[in-house]
Design a protein around this motif. Structure first.
Motif, PDB file in Angstrom:
ATOM      1  N   ALA A 135      -3.883  -5.006 -17.146  1.00  0.00           N
ATOM      2  CA  ALA A 135      -4.797  -5.925 -17.837  1.00  0.00           C
ATOM      3  C   ALA A 135      -5.742  -5.151 -18.756  1.00  0.00           C
ATOM      4  N   ARG A 136      -6.238  -4.031 -18.276  1.00  0.00           N
ATOM      5  CA  ARG A 136      -7.142  -3.207 -19.087  1.00  0.00           C
ATOM      6  C   ARG A 136      -6.435  -2.688 -20.324  1.00  0.00           C
ATOM      7  N   LEU A 137      -5.188  -2.264 -20.171  1.00  0.00           N
ATOM      8  CA  LEU A 137      -4.425  -1.767 -21.311  1.00  0.00           C
ATOM      9  C   LEU A 137      -4.234  -2.861 -22.356  1.00  0.00           C
ATOM     10  N   ALA A 138      -3.888  -4.051 -21.891  1.00  0.00           N
ATOM     11  CA  ALA A 138      -3.668  -5.168 -22.818  1.00  0.00           C
ATOM     12  C   ALA A 138      -4.951  -5.550 -23.540  1.00  0.00           C
ATOM     13  N   THR A 139      -6.085  -5.439 -22.855  1.00  0.00           N
ATOM     14  CA  THR A 139      -7.370  -5.780 -23.468  1.00  0.00           C
ATOM     15  C   THR A 139      -7.788  -4.740 -24.503  1.00  0.00           C
ATOM     16  N   MET A 140      -7.623  -3.469 -24.151  1.00  0.00           N
ATOM     17  CA  MET A 140      -8.050  -2.397 -25.056  1.00  0.00           C
ATOM     18  C   MET A 140      -7.144  -2.269 -26.276  1.00  0.00           C
ATOM     19  N   PHE A 141      -5.858  -2.579 -26.088  1.00  0.00           N
ATOM     20  CA  PHE A 141      -4.902  -2.416 -27.186  1.00  0.00           C
ATOM     21  C   PHE A 141      -4.096  -3.706 -27.344  1.00  0.00           C
ATOM     22  N   PRO A 142      -4.722  -4.742 -27.897  1.00  0.00           N
ATOM     23  CA  PRO A 142      -4.097  -6.078 -27.954  1.00  0.00           C
ATOM     24  C   PRO A 142      -2.828  -6.153 -28.798  1.00  0.00           C
ATOM     25  N   LYS A 143      -2.588  -5.171 -29.647  1.00  0.00           N
ATOM     26  CA  LYS A 143      -1.364  -5.197 -30.451  1.00  0.00           C
ATOM     27  C   LYS A 143      -0.147  -4.709 -29.676  1.00  0.00           C
ATOM     28  N   ALA A 144      -0.386  -4.140 -28.497  1.00  0.00           N
ATOM     29  CA  ALA A 144       0.727  -3.674 -27.663  1.00  0.00           C
ATOM     30  C   ALA A 144       1.248  -4.820 -26.810  1.00  0.00           C
ATOM     31  N   ASN A 145       2.532  -4.827 -26.546  1.00  0.00           N
ATOM     32  CA  ASN A 145       3.147  -5.805 -25.650  1.00  0.00           C
ATOM     33  C   ASN A 145       3.277  -5.151 -24.281  1.00  0.00           C
ATOM     34  N   VAL A 146       2.379  -5.504 -23.360  1.00  0.00           N
ATOM     35  CA  VAL A 146       2.332  -4.854 -22.053  1.00  0.00           C
ATOM     36  C   VAL A 146       3.187  -5.622 -21.055  1.00  0.00           C
ATOM     37  N   GLU A 147       4.147  -4.926 -20.436  1.00  0.00           N
ATOM     38  CA  GLU A 147       5.026  -5.506 -19.415  1.00  0.00           C
ATOM     39  C   GLU A 147       4.594  -4.967 -18.048  1.00  0.00           C
ATOM     40  N   PRO A 148       3.763  -5.685 -17.313  1.00  0.00           N
ATOM     41  CA  PRO A 148       3.180  -5.126 -16.089  1.00  0.00           C
ATOM     42  C   PRO A 148       4.138  -4.991 -14.914  1.00  0.00           C
ATOM     43  N   ASP A 149       5.308  -5.616 -14.973  1.00  0.00           N
ATOM     44  CA  ASP A 149       6.198  -5.579 -13.814  1.00  0.00           C
ATOM     45  C   ASP A 149       7.274  -4.501 -13.916  1.00  0.00           C
ATOM     46  N   GLN A 150       7.356  -3.825 -15.043  1.00  0.00           N
ATOM     47  CA  GLN A 150       8.445  -2.863 -15.239  1.00  0.00           C
ATOM     48  C   GLN A 150       8.118  -1.509 -14.600  1.00  0.00           C
ATOM     49  N   ILE A 151       9.137  -0.844 -14.057  1.00  0.00           N
ATOM     50  CA  ILE A 151       8.974   0.512 -13.546  1.00  0.00           C
ATOM     51  C   ILE A 151       8.924   1.494 -14.726  1.00  0.00           C
ATOM     52  N   TYR A 152       9.750   1.263 -15.726  1.00  0.00           N
ATOM     53  CA  TYR A 152       9.637   2.046 -16.949  1.00  0.00           C
ATOM     54  C   TYR A 152      10.114   1.189 -18.116  1.00  0.00           C
ATOM     55  N   VAL A 153       9.633   1.544 -19.304  1.00  0.00           N
ATOM     56  CA  VAL A 153      10.020   0.843 -20.526  1.00  0.00           C
ATOM     57  C   VAL A 153      10.334   1.892 -21.590  1.00  0.00           C
ATOM     58  N   LYS A 154      11.402   1.664 -22.309  1.00  0.00           N
ATOM     59  CA  LYS A 154      11.765   2.523 -23.434  1.00  0.00           C
ATOM     60  C   LYS A 154      11.761   1.674 -24.697  1.00  0.00           C
ATOM     61  N   ASP A 155      10.930   2.062 -25.656  1.00  0.00           N
ATOM     62  CA  ASP A 155      10.877   1.372 -26.941  1.00  0.00           C
ATOM     63  C   ASP A 155      11.083   2.422 -28.019  1.00  0.00           C
ATOM     64  N   GLU A 156      12.296   2.462 -28.519  1.00  0.00           N
ATOM     65  CA  GLU A 156      12.726   3.525 -29.423  1.00  0.00           C
ATOM     66  C   GLU A 156      12.461   4.869 -28.741  1.00  0.00           C
ATOM     67  N   GLY A 157      11.682   5.753 -29.334  1.00  0.00           N
ATOM     68  CA  GLY A 157      11.491   7.071 -28.741  1.00  0.00           C
ATOM     69  C   GLY A 157      10.265   7.183 -27.864  1.00  0.00           C
ATOM     70  N   ILE A 158       9.624   6.048 -27.546  1.00  0.00           N
ATOM     71  CA  ILE A 158       8.423   6.056 -26.714  1.00  0.00           C
ATOM     72  C   ILE A 158       8.758   5.494 -25.342  1.00  0.00           C
ATOM     73  N   TYR A 159       8.509   6.289 -24.296  1.00  0.00           N
ATOM     74  CA  TYR A 159       8.790   5.903 -22.919  1.00  0.00           C
ATOM     75  C   TYR A 159       7.454   5.762 -22.179  1.00  0.00           C
ATOM     76  N   THR A 160       7.329   4.703 -21.394  1.00  0.00           N
ATOM     77  CA  THR A 160       6.142   4.529 -20.556  1.00  0.00           C
ATOM     78  C   THR A 160       6.586   4.088 -19.165  1.00  0.00           C
TER      79      THR A 160
END
Length: 339
Positions: A135-160
């Motif tokens: 929730a904090r991430l989504a609030t601080m960076f509203p242009k990001a699409n935050v998926e809170p249920d994922q163990i990992y996400v890969k969006d092109e060359g960026i992994y979180t």
């Protein structure tokens, strides 16, 4: 020999396991490939000298962000409470942006993704983080699409990734990309972890985190629902308790809680079912009845859809070994059930 160079960023207060977990996973590749494949891992500090982790252990980095660095194939920044102290560090942000441009991939473990956000790297990107920070991430960076249920996400060359141990999940994903599925499976077997973890973060996190102000006009109906999950509630019957129309109750509830009343009720029932699964021997049919599900099959479907794991798998993973309470000892409730 095929060699992949990995940079692991260290800042004061970093989470040690975020670095140690992936580092150990990567190191196994050289052993299991008999030296034919290797990750060359370098630690890069955000300050000069030794860097203290959040656990108190210190690491002397191989170099710093102020020093000349080789061109890294992969850059990983860990999480840790210290991440919030370095968000305003323009030197780190500039270094990360430069590495994003030069590296094949760049990754953040846990709340390390906040550093990516501060560097402007996650706008219009899909990312994840530890469920407590989503929730904090989504609030601080509203242009990001935050998926809170994922163990990992890969969006092109960026992994979180999610928190802490998810760094090992990330390492296994990268090993599979670099050296194949068999190598990733062999490393997972050696580390005694799953090469693909079942379910998402929601199996670890409470579903009811935001419940509105205690003095709100819908607090009575919220509490009534929590105290009477077993009853067959309808929007009309609940609205009558507050002398409101069903339409107005739906509108006010969604506004104050951030979720619909039905979603709140379903999540409350699943949370209650999780507590029963963790702490009792009750059969799924008994739990379903006590939590307000029509039957055991309805509980299974709802549970699996929401948490991406079955009730029995959840019980096997999270059940407490101490079931000494009278309720779990009741012979009546120890009904064996085929699933």
């Amino acid at each position: 020999m095929r060699k992949i160079t990995v940079a692991m960023v260290l800042f004061p207060g970093f989470q040690l396991l975020d670095i140690a977990g992936p580092k150990d996973a990567f190191a196994e590749v050289r052993i299991l490939s008999h030296g034919e494949c290797e990750y060359e891992m370098l630690t890069v500090g955000t300050t000069r000298g030794s860097v203290q982790s959040s656990s108190g252990l210190t690491v002397v980095p191989d170099r710093t962000i102020f020093d000349p660095c080789p061109q890294f194939d992969t850059v990983i920044i860990p999480g840790g409470l210290g991440i919030f102290e370095v968000l305003e560090d323009s030197t780190l942000s500039e270094w990360l942006v430069r590495q994003r441009r030069l590296s094949r991939r760049i990754a953040a473990i846990c709340n390390g993704v906040f550093a990516f956000g501060a560097a402007g790297m996650i706008d219009n990107r899909t990312v994840t983080t530890h469920w407590m920070d989503a929730a904090r991430l989504a609030t601080m960076f509203p242009k990001a699409n935050v998926e809170p249920d994922q163990i990992y996400v890969k969006d092109e060359g960026i992994y979180t990734t999610a928190g802490v141990t998810a760094g090992i999940d990330l390492a296994l994903v990268m090993i599979e990309e670099d050296f194949g599925k068999k190598m990733a499976l062999d490393v997972a077997k050696y580390l005694i972890v799953y090469v693909r973890r079942v379910g998402g973060q929601s199996q670890f996190s409470p579903l009811l985190e935001t419940q509105g102000a205690a003095d709100s006009q819908i607090q009575p109906v919220r509490q009534y629902l929590l105290d009477n999950l077993h009853l067959p509630h309808t929007m009309t019957s609940l609205a009558q308790r507050l002398n409101m129309s069903a339409r107005n109750l739906s509108r006010v509830f969604s506004k104050e809680c951030g979720v619909s009343l039905i979603a709140f009720l379903n999540d409350a029932r699943i949370d209650a079912a999780r507590r029963y699964l963790e702490s009792t021997d009750h059969a799924v049919s008994v739990i379903a009845r006590r939590c307000g599900f029509e039957n055991a099959d309805t509980l299974r479907r709802t549970f699996s859809k929401r948490l991406h794991i079955s009730p029995m798998e959840y019980r096997q993973r999270f059940r407490s070994n101490d079931l000494g309470n009278a309720e779990s000892g009741s012979k009546r409730d120890r009904v064996s059930e085929k699933v």
